[in-house]
Write an enzyme that holds these catalytic residues in place. Structure first.
Site, PDB file in Angstrom:
ATOM      1  N   ASP A  33       1.423   1.551  -4.015  1.00  0.00           N
ATOM      2  CA  ASP A  33       2.035   3.186  -4.219  1.00  0.00           C
ATOM      3  C   ASP A  33       1.795   3.890  -5.293  1.00  0.00           C
ATOM      4  O   ASP A  33       1.176   3.100  -6.364  1.00  0.00           O
ATOM      5  CB  ASP A  33       3.196   3.074  -3.130  1.00  0.00           C
ATOM      6  CG  ASP A  33       3.284   4.768  -3.379  1.00  0.00           C
ATOM      7  OD1 ASP A  33       2.366   5.771  -3.468  1.00  0.00           O
ATOM      8  OD2 ASP A  33       4.863   5.136  -3.181  1.00  0.00           O
ATOM      9  N   ASN A  35      -1.135   5.444  -5.974  1.00  0.00           N
ATOM     10  CA  ASN A  35      -3.024   5.074  -7.169  1.00  0.00           C
ATOM     11  C   ASN A  35      -3.727   7.244  -7.251  1.00  0.00           C
ATOM     12  O   ASN A  35      -3.675   7.465  -8.165  1.00  0.00           O
ATOM     13  CB  ASN A  35      -3.629   5.374  -6.383  1.00  0.00           C
ATOM     14  CG  ASN A  35      -3.464   3.836  -5.083  1.00  0.00           C
ATOM     15  OD1 ASN A  35      -3.234   3.017  -6.191  1.00  0.00           O
ATOM     16  ND2 ASN A  35      -3.886   3.315  -4.479  1.00  0.00           N
ATOM     17  N   GLY A  36      -2.797   7.946  -6.254  1.00  0.00           N
ATOM     18  CA  GLY A  36      -3.075   9.785  -6.561  1.00  0.00           C
ATOM     19  C   GLY A  36      -2.123   9.925  -7.781  1.00  0.00           C
ATOM     20  O   GLY A  36      -3.133  10.374  -8.396  1.00  0.00           O
ATOM     21  N   ARG A  37      -0.839   9.358  -7.831  1.00  0.00           N
ATOM     22  CA  ARG A  37      -0.489  10.439  -9.514  1.00  0.00           C
ATOM     23  C   ARG A  37      -1.190   9.624 -11.071  1.00  0.00           C
ATOM     24  O   ARG A  37      -1.063   9.913 -12.058  1.00  0.00           O
ATOM     25  CB  ARG A  37       1.233   9.755  -9.522  1.00  0.00           C
ATOM     26  CG  ARG A  37       2.254  10.510  -8.826  1.00  0.00           C
ATOM     27  CD  ARG A  37       3.267   9.940  -8.451  1.00  0.00           C
ATOM     28  NE  ARG A  37       3.356   8.843  -6.730  1.00  0.00           N
ATOM     29  CZ  ARG A  37       4.220   8.439  -6.863  1.00  0.00           C
ATOM     30  NH1 ARG A  37       5.333   8.572  -7.602  1.00  0.00           N
ATOM     31  NH2 ARG A  37       4.027   7.381  -5.715  1.00  0.00           N
ATOM     32  N   HIS A  50      -7.736   5.619  -6.510  1.00  0.00           N
ATOM     33  CA  HIS A  50      -7.897   4.103  -5.191  1.00  0.00           C
ATOM     34  C   HIS A  50      -8.897   3.200  -5.879  1.00  0.00           C
ATOM     35  O   HIS A  50      -8.965   2.028  -5.385  1.00  0.00           O
ATOM     36  CB  HIS A  50      -7.901   5.066  -4.542  1.00  0.00           C
ATOM     37  CG  HIS A  50      -7.161   6.005  -3.503  1.00  0.00           C
ATOM     38  ND1 HIS A  50      -5.967   5.481  -3.593  1.00  0.00           N
ATOM     39  CD2 HIS A  50      -7.839   6.971  -2.880  1.00  0.00           C
ATOM     40  CE1 HIS A  50      -5.699   6.469  -2.662  1.00  0.00           C
ATOM     41  NE2 HIS A  50      -6.382   7.382  -2.106  1.00  0.00           N
ATOM     42  N   SER A  78      -2.397   3.750   6.186  1.00  0.00           N
ATOM     43  CA  SER A  78      -1.087   3.757   7.403  1.00  0.00           C
ATOM     44  C   SER A  78      -1.607   5.074   8.060  1.00  0.00           C
ATOM     45  O   SER A  78      -2.872   5.637   8.301  1.00  0.00           O
ATOM     46  CB  SER A  78      -0.120   4.471   6.563  1.00  0.00           C
ATOM     47  OG  SER A  78      -0.228   5.647   6.807  1.00  0.00           O
ATOM     48  N   ASN A  81      -2.159   8.666   6.849  1.00  0.00           N
ATOM     49  CA  ASN A  81      -2.762   8.851   6.546  1.00  0.00           C
ATOM     50  C   ASN A  81      -3.802   9.335   6.189  1.00  0.00           C
ATOM     51  O   ASN A  81      -4.263   9.711   5.747  1.00  0.00           O
ATOM     52  CB  ASN A  81      -3.512   7.061   5.184  1.00  0.00           C
ATOM     53  CG  ASN A  81      -2.294   6.677   3.846  1.00  0.00           C
ATOM     54  OD1 ASN A  81      -2.326   5.227   3.758  1.00  0.00           O
ATOM     55  ND2 ASN A  81      -1.363   7.124   4.374  1.00  0.00           N
TER      56      ASN A  81
HETATM   57  C1  FPP Z   1      -1.353   4.359  -2.197  1.00  0.00           C
HETATM   58  O1  FPP Z   1      -1.683   5.780  -2.929  1.00  0.00           O
HETATM   59  C2  FPP Z   1      -2.160   4.186  -1.736  1.00  0.00           C
HETATM   60  C3  FPP Z   1      -3.130   4.096  -0.448  1.00  0.00           C
HETATM   61  C4  FPP Z   1      -2.962   4.952   0.619  1.00  0.00           C
HETATM   62  C5  FPP Z   1      -4.743   3.820  -1.129  1.00  0.00           C
HETATM   63  C6  FPP Z   1      -4.533   2.385  -0.814  1.00  0.00           C
HETATM   64  C7  FPP Z   1      -5.914   1.257  -0.680  1.00  0.00           C
HETATM   65  C8  FPP Z   1      -6.183   0.939  -2.095  1.00  0.00           C
HETATM   66  C9  FPP Z   1      -5.619  -0.095  -3.567  1.00  0.00           C
HETATM   67  C10 FPP Z   1      -7.986   0.844  -2.111  1.00  0.00           C
HETATM   68  C11 FPP Z   1      -8.189  -0.772  -1.605  1.00  0.00           C
HETATM   69  C12 FPP Z   1      -7.718  -1.428  -0.592  1.00  0.00           C
HETATM   70  C13 FPP Z   1      -7.571  -2.490  -0.037  1.00  0.00           C
HETATM   71  C14 FPP Z   1      -7.131  -3.506   0.132  1.00  0.00           C
HETATM   72  C15 FPP Z   1      -9.925  -2.828   0.444  1.00  0.00           C
HETATM   73  P1  FPP Z   1      -1.303   6.550  -3.234  1.00  0.00           P
HETATM   74  O2  FPP Z   1      -2.416   7.792  -3.222  1.00  0.00           O
HETATM   75  O3  FPP Z   1       0.558   7.269  -1.879  1.00  0.00           O
HETATM   76  O4  FPP Z   1      -0.412   7.390  -4.065  1.00  0.00           O
HETATM   77  P2  FPP Z   1       0.622   8.744  -4.935  1.00  0.00           P
HETATM   78  O5  FPP Z   1       1.942   8.916  -4.177  1.00  0.00           O
HETATM   79  O6  FPP Z   1       0.998   8.573  -6.051  1.00  0.00           O
HETATM   80  O7  FPP Z   1      -0.573  10.305  -3.810  1.00  0.00           O
END
Ligand code: FPP
Length: 257
Positions: A33, A35-37, A50, A78, A81
């Protein structure tokens, strides 16, 4: 197998301080979790987070193997998502394509088998094909299994298992009395994979978000206050050290008590 001792060092060749003779969890599952932030904080589009997250995937996979972890599960997408903006969903699908096309050879050379959990039928057809190819190509990997949860939702998985079991009962293959925890586990997409010993979630959020609900009955949880793109080899080692302080009793009492 011991995770760290003088013979088995971490991928960068170091033995973490205070980490001699730690026992690695057999199965670590990660909710990646933040990536977006991570991206927003830097004024970047979410997809940049990501992309950075993919670097952490590589680092953590290599380190998990070096630490003697046998199963590493990553929650990549998920069933919920799909509700994200179209542009972000497309960007994520492109990243999955890129990963499967580029990374499989590396996984083969490192003895890592890849396995997908979740419902592949809703993924784009070309990705479904890449998933099958990746599983076939890496099938002989015996050092570690990398489980990637793609279009995964634990409740949907349990519902599908229940539906399949009821079909088997209707067909006369099973009676109600034959249904055990093993019958249900065998119908989940994680069939054959041991339950996770440790689930860790990055970015400070403390919830399970429909991840491995059945499988997490006796799992230890660890919430790490770092966004996934900042999670690296050292973070994983620290998580294993924290896991080793836990007293797992599985509902029983300590043998020495
Ligand atoms: C959650 O962070 C992350 C995801 C929904 C995507 C995860 C995917 C990757 C790391 C890309 C590659 C993975 C593989 C296995 C090839 P978020 O976007 O919900 O973060 P936030 O809560 O800060 O918005």
């Amino acid at each position: 197998m011991l995770g760290f001792n003088s013979k088995e060092k971490a991928a960068d060749g170091t033995v973490p301080e205070g980490a001699d003779d730690l026992k690695p969890p057999q199965h670590v599952a990660i909710i990646m979790d933040g990536n977006g932030r991570w991206a927003t904080k830097r004024g970047l589009p979410r997809i940049a987070g990501h992309k950075r997250g993919l670097n952490s995937v590589r680092k953590v996979t290599r380190e998990a193997k070096a630490l003697g972890i046998r199963y590493l599960t990553l929650f990549a997408f998920s069933t919920e998502n799909w509700l994200r903006p179209r542009e972000e969903v497309h960007g994520l699908m492109d990243l999955f394509r890129f990963y499967m096309r580029r990374e499989c050879k590396v996984l083969v050379s490192e003895g890592v088998r890849i396995k997908f959990i979740g419902d592949p039928s809703e993924m784009p057809e070309d990705i479904q094909k890449l998933m099958v190819e990746a599983e076939e190509l890496t099938a002989k990997g015996e050092v570690m299994t990398l489980v990637v949860a793609l279009n995964y939702g634990a409740r949907a998985e349990i519902v599908r298992a229940a539906a399949r079991i009821s079909e088997r009962v209707a067909a006369g293959e099973l009676t109600g009395n034959d249904i055990t925890e093993e019958t249900i586990s065998a119908e989940l997409t994680t069939s054959g994979i041991p339950d996770p010993d440790l689930i860790l979630r990055t970015s400070g959020e403390q919830r399970l978000s429909n991840f491995l609900l059945w499988q997490a009955a006796y799992t230890e949880f660890l919430f790490v206050d770092k966004h996934w793109p900042d999670f690296d080899q050292t973070s994983l080692r620290q998580a294993v050290i924290a896991y080793n302080t836990r007293d797992r009793r599985f509902g029983a009492v300590r043998k020495t008590a």
